[in-house]
Design a protein around this motif. Structure first.
Motif, PDB file in Angstrom:
ATOM      1  N   UNK A   1       0.815  -1.219   0.000  1.00  0.00           N
ATOM      2  CA  UNK A   1       0.000   0.000   0.000  1.00  0.00           C
ATOM      3  C   UNK A   1       0.847   1.266   0.000  1.00  0.00           C
ATOM      4  N   UNK A   2       1.891   1.299   0.809  1.00  0.00           N
ATOM      5  CA  UNK A   2       2.734   2.495   0.891  1.00  0.00           C
ATOM      6  C   UNK A   2       3.474   2.744  -0.416  1.00  0.00           C
ATOM      7  N   UNK A   3       3.938   1.680  -1.035  1.00  0.00           N
ATOM      8  CA  UNK A   3       4.630   1.820  -2.309  1.00  0.00           C
ATOM      9  C   UNK A   3       3.663   2.313  -3.389  1.00  0.00           C
ATOM     10  N   UNK A   4       2.460   1.784  -3.395  1.00  0.00           N
ATOM     11  CA  UNK A   4       1.452   2.219  -4.356  1.00  0.00           C
ATOM     12  C   UNK A   4       1.105   3.687  -4.149  1.00  0.00           C
ATOM     13  N   UNK A   5       0.988   4.096  -2.908  1.00  0.00           N
ATOM     14  CA  UNK A   5       0.679   5.495  -2.599  1.00  0.00           C
ATOM     15  C   UNK A   5       1.810   6.409  -3.105  1.00  0.00           C
ATOM     16  N   UNK A   6       3.035   5.998  -2.869  1.00  0.00           N
ATOM     17  CA  UNK A   6       4.176   6.786  -3.346  1.00  0.00           C
ATOM     18  C   UNK A   6       4.222   6.816  -4.875  1.00  0.00           C
ATOM     19  N   UNK A   7       3.911   5.680  -5.492  1.00  0.00           N
ATOM     20  CA  UNK A   7       3.879   5.619  -6.959  1.00  0.00           C
ATOM     21  C   UNK A   7       2.800   6.541  -7.506  1.00  0.00           C
ATOM     22  N   UNK A   8       1.634   6.535  -6.881  1.00  0.00           N
ATOM     23  CA  UNK A   8       0.547   7.412  -7.325  1.00  0.00           C
ATOM     24  C   UNK A   8       0.953   8.884  -7.204  1.00  0.00           C
ATOM     25  N   UNK A   9       1.591   9.237  -6.101  1.00  0.00           N
ATOM     26  CA  UNK A   9       2.027  10.612  -5.887  1.00  0.00           C
ATOM     27  C   UNK A   9       3.080  11.008  -6.931  1.00  0.00           C
ATOM     28  N   UNK A  10       4.020  10.123  -7.184  1.00  0.00           N
ATOM     29  CA  UNK A  10       5.061  10.399  -8.173  1.00  0.00           C
ATOM     30  C   UNK A  10       4.458  10.533  -9.562  1.00  0.00           C
ATOM     31  N   UNK A  11       3.551   9.647  -9.910  1.00  0.00           N
ATOM     32  CA  UNK A  11       2.890   9.727 -11.219  1.00  0.00           C
ATOM     33  C   UNK A  11       2.156  11.062 -11.357  1.00  0.00           C
ATOM     34  N   UNK A  12       1.477  11.479 -10.314  1.00  0.00           N
ATOM     35  CA  UNK A  12       0.747  12.747 -10.347  1.00  0.00           C
ATOM     36  C   UNK A  12       1.718  13.907 -10.550  1.00  0.00           C
TER      37      UNK A  12
END
Length: 81
Positions: free
Chosen positions: A9-20
């Motif tokens: 979950x934390x990695x996905x959240x960071x990935x989403x933030x980076x993608x944004x």
């Protein structure tokens, strides 16, 4: 092609933030990340192969060729400097 993966979950959240922040979709971010990872793996394999080849050193024919090249190029280098 669509695929499903499991990710922390934390990695996905960071990935989403980076993608944004980069203006990318999540899918594009993952595609770029996997592409970069695979490229680094290919380079690492190539480096290992090159290290293997050069660890053996030059054979007699290569040494003669290098000596001939140095003899031919040496005067040119001395003249330029």
């Amino acid at each position: 092609m669509k695929t499903a993966i499991s990710i922390d979950d934390e990695l996905l959240q960071e990935a989403d933030e980076t993608a944004r922040l980069l203006g990318l979709s999540r899918s594009r971010l993952f595609a770029v990340a996997v592409g970069d990872f695979l490229q680094r793996q290919r380079q690492e394999r190539m480096l290992l192969q090159l290290n293997e080849v050069y660890a053996k050193g030059a054979d007699a024919a290569e040494k003669r060729l290098l000596k001939a090249i140095k003899t031919k190029v040496s005067p040119t280098v001395k003249d330029r400097w």
